[in-house]
Motif scaffolding. Sequence first.
Motif, PDB file in Angstrom:
ATOM      1  N   PHE A 110       1.044  -1.350   0.134  1.00 21.15           N
ATOM      2  CA  PHE A 110      -0.149   0.319   0.122  1.00 21.15           C
ATOM      3  C   PHE A 110       1.162   1.160  -0.149  1.00 21.15           C
ATOM      4  O   PHE A 110       0.721   2.293  -0.648  1.00 21.15           O
ATOM      5  CB  PHE A 110      -1.026  -0.121   1.292  1.00 21.15           C
ATOM      6  CG  PHE A 110      -1.197   1.089   1.913  1.00 21.15           C
ATOM      7  CD1 PHE A 110      -2.843   1.384   0.083  1.00 21.15           C
ATOM      8  CD2 PHE A 110      -1.089   1.868   2.605  1.00 21.15           C
ATOM      9  CE1 PHE A 110      -3.329   3.073   0.736  1.00 21.15           C
ATOM     10  CE2 PHE A 110      -1.502   3.662   2.964  1.00 21.15           C
ATOM     11  CZ  PHE A 110      -2.989   3.371   2.048  1.00 21.15           C
TER      12      PHE A 110
ATOM     13  N   SER B  36       1.377   3.452  -3.730  1.00 23.78           N
ATOM     14  CA  SER B  36       0.335   4.897  -2.801  1.00 23.78           C
ATOM     15  C   SER B  36       1.549   5.635  -3.704  1.00 23.78           C
ATOM     16  O   SER B  36       1.013   6.840  -3.776  1.00 23.78           O
ATOM     17  CB  SER B  36      -0.293   5.119  -1.488  1.00 23.78           C
ATOM     18  OG  SER B  36      -1.120   3.862  -1.104  1.00 23.78           O
TER      19      SER B  36
ATOM     20  N   ASN C 201       0.106   8.264  -6.076  1.00 21.08           N
ATOM     21  CA  ASN C 201      -0.460   9.512  -5.845  1.00 21.08           C
ATOM     22  C   ASN C 201      -0.026  10.615  -5.557  1.00 21.08           C
ATOM     23  O   ASN C 201      -0.493  12.218  -5.320  1.00 21.08           O
ATOM     24  CB  ASN C 201      -1.512   9.151  -4.438  1.00 21.08           C
ATOM     25  CG  ASN C 201      -2.474   9.426  -5.642  1.00 21.08           C
ATOM     26  OD1 ASN C 201      -2.999   9.565  -6.344  1.00 21.08           O
ATOM     27  ND2 ASN C 201      -3.687   9.169  -4.343  1.00 21.08           N
TER      28      ASN C 201
ATOM     29  N   THR D   2      -1.730   0.683 -10.083  1.00 28.02           N
ATOM     30  CA  THR D   2      -1.759   0.827  -8.545  1.00 28.02           C
ATOM     31  C   THR D   2      -2.661   0.502  -7.971  1.00 28.02           C
ATOM     32  O   THR D   2      -2.935  -0.326  -6.982  1.00 28.02           O
ATOM     33  CB  THR D   2      -1.160   2.370  -8.393  1.00 28.02           C
ATOM     34  OG1 THR D   2      -1.450   2.809  -8.280  1.00 28.02           O
ATOM     35  CG2 THR D   2       0.101   2.411  -8.491  1.00 28.02           C
ATOM     36  N   PHE D   3      -3.562   1.391  -8.076  1.00 28.42           N
ATOM     37  CA  PHE D   3      -5.092   1.314  -7.333  1.00 28.42           C
ATOM     38  C   PHE D   3      -6.217  -0.307  -7.148  1.00 28.42           C
ATOM     39  O   PHE D   3      -6.252  -0.873  -6.335  1.00 28.42           O
ATOM     40  CB  PHE D   3      -6.187   2.405  -7.992  1.00 28.42           C
ATOM     41  CG  PHE D   3      -7.252   2.144  -6.892  1.00 28.42           C
ATOM     42  CD1 PHE D   3      -7.166   2.804  -5.090  1.00 28.42           C
ATOM     43  CD2 PHE D   3      -8.950   1.698  -7.050  1.00 28.42           C
ATOM     44  CE1 PHE D   3      -7.963   3.596  -4.652  1.00 28.42           C
ATOM     45  CE2 PHE D   3      -9.679   1.720  -5.878  1.00 28.42           C
ATOM     46  CZ  PHE D   3      -9.274   2.539  -4.681  1.00 28.42           C
TER      47      PHE D   3
ATOM     48  N   TYR E  70      -5.492   5.761  -0.106  1.00 29.62           N
ATOM     49  CA  TYR E  70      -4.555   6.232  -1.255  1.00 29.62           C
ATOM     50  C   TYR E  70      -5.073   7.732  -1.560  1.00 29.62           C
ATOM     51  O   TYR E  70      -3.630   7.897  -1.720  1.00 29.62           O
ATOM     52  CB  TYR E  70      -5.676   4.811  -1.903  1.00 29.62           C
ATOM     53  CG  TYR E  70      -5.359   5.451  -3.753  1.00 29.62           C
ATOM     54  CD1 TYR E  70      -3.251   4.210  -4.001  1.00 29.62           C
ATOM     55  CD2 TYR E  70      -5.085   6.385  -4.801  1.00 29.62           C
ATOM     56  CE1 TYR E  70      -3.020   4.442  -5.453  1.00 29.62           C
ATOM     57  CE2 TYR E  70      -4.860   6.108  -5.587  1.00 29.62           C
ATOM     58  CZ  TYR E  70      -3.489   5.361  -6.173  1.00 29.62           C
ATOM     59  OH  TYR E  70      -3.052   5.336  -7.355  1.00 29.62           O
TER      60      TYR E  70
ATOM     61  N   ASP F 106      -9.789   6.925  -6.350  1.00 29.58           N
ATOM     62  CA  ASP F 106      -8.726   7.677  -6.372  1.00 29.58           C
ATOM     63  C   ASP F 106      -9.881   8.928  -6.887  1.00 29.58           C
ATOM     64  O   ASP F 106     -10.141   8.842  -7.788  1.00 29.58           O
ATOM     65  CB  ASP F 106      -7.688   7.869  -7.419  1.00 29.58           C
ATOM     66  CG  ASP F 106      -7.923   7.024  -8.771  1.00 29.58           C
ATOM     67  OD1 ASP F 106      -7.263   7.617  -9.598  1.00 29.58           O
ATOM     68  OD2 ASP F 106      -9.347   6.440  -9.056  1.00 29.58           O
TER      69      ASP F 106
END
Length: 583
Positions: free
Chosen positions: A22, A26, A29, A213-214, A233, A566
């Motif tokens: 994570f 993350s 971002n 990623t998510f 996130y 996101d």
Amino acid sequence: MIQFDVLLNRLGGAGLSQVIIFVLLSYFNVPGGFNALATVFIAYVPDSRCNVPPLDNATAYPNLTEPDILNYTTPYDATKLAYDTCTRYGYDLNACDGDLTCVNQSYPAVVCDKGYHYDKAIFTETAVTEFNLICDRKYLGSLSTSLYYAGMMIGSILFGNFADMFGRKPTMVLTFIGVLGSMFGVTYSTSVEMYMAFRTATAAFGYGTTIGTFVYITEVVGSEWRTFFGIGYQVFFALGYMVMSGVAFNWRNWHDIMLVCTLLSIPFLLFAIVVPESPRWLFTKNKDKEGIKVTKLLARINKVTITDEDWEEAKRAGDEQEKAKEGTSQRKYTIIDLFRHRGTCIITIKVMFNWFVNSFVYYGISLNAGALAGDIFVNNTLNGVMEIGSYVFCILLMDRIGRRILLSGMMFLSGIGLIISLVVNEYKGANQGLETLSLVFAFAAKIGISGSFAIIYNLTSELYPTVVRSNGVGAGSFMARVGGIIAPFLIALQDDVTWLPNAIFGIFALLAGLASLTFPETNGHKMMETIEEAEIFYKTGKIISGDESVSSSDDVSMEKGNVGHDNDGFSSIGENETKTAKF
């Protein structure tokens, strides 16, 4: 096929390995926050006027102040109560020779024929000052920002299914290389066309990285943790543009700001290379050998042992799932199915409007940090703090008071905050107390819209049945992109009517707050599977599966918290699967 959820129960829904994944993924971002709100700094619009040599030459006219120069050279618009800085009085500047006899304010105004003078007290150079994106070229500044959000649309088309086809890790690595290349392109842009092209490419590639990623994060955590990790996130997104405030404070040239942000983004490429492929994806692609290897690695990090019995159970569950799929209809649902039935159609219209307003107002507030009273660096940082606080608030209350009331309340908070802020700002004059009060309500609006943007992802995925869920989220995400594209053009109107943009943002937020009250409450209900179930739910507020009502809180499944989101308009949904938003 091996059923990963069986193994996930043994691994734990949020063990050390999931936390590490994570944090590493993350991190993307952070540059996501850099890029999405970069124009707050790199396209900052300073005060400007026409170049008027030699009147603005301190050597020739040492006693002239900036207000004097404006008064002697620039027409005053009594309607706007401001100087028309795109024009000057048309007298012959060549006749000015150390005195003011050349000044004649009876001459008709002419456009700035000798270029522009910019106030460089805050930034030494921005994209606006370098490419002269003011006056008759002002629309190019708004267009460049809008094209960034159009780039997200392009990215969704190009990379919507890329992660499903080729894997999460290749998607992250390849698209982020594109992000880095595009960020370097922005950094060294020498024309507005080059600047806009690379900004658009940054958004398009960034959407692909977001998907990789998510999706990965939601695939390796337990369903009961997906809301927490999904909203978590977003904390990195807010941290990204908070960090950019510090970068912009220390480097005042937009090229330097972009270069530093690009260099700070590079570590993610290493993270994406180091992280193994998603075990869930490997198992769904029947790459069991690789999937087993990754799962054992996660188990070692979590300090748990997966027994032979666990592997056998996972294999049985996977085989049963495959057999169940063989016996079910393989009909492909499309976005058209969202409008075939009355209830689903009405829900879709309200969902699309709500997503549009959320994005429209969110980016309207966030991109306009420079117009708030006070310091631009402090305001942008406080915007990030307010956003993080809003996420925490939503995590604590979403399952307690429900999605519908919380969504509506946050939209009303945003709308009322904007309306009060603009009214106070219009009448504050030189009153420092009123200026502070205006800022307080502006930040309240930021809290409200950040929270509602978080909630709408969860609510949307829960409002639709499995067969059209990704289409429903995709329709909403599309409208969010439209809102992001329009917002910069509306912000530009404040140069002509200062109160108009916030008034429109505030009114739309209030309308969306009212519309949100008409959504059915999904908190405490299992996820729906068919359109028929959804139609009944929209009418009665109850979910009927076969002959049995499962609407009571006793029947809440672990799915209720399995959605994250996101700010790029992507959502992961459903039990045992993750889908991208398709337009």
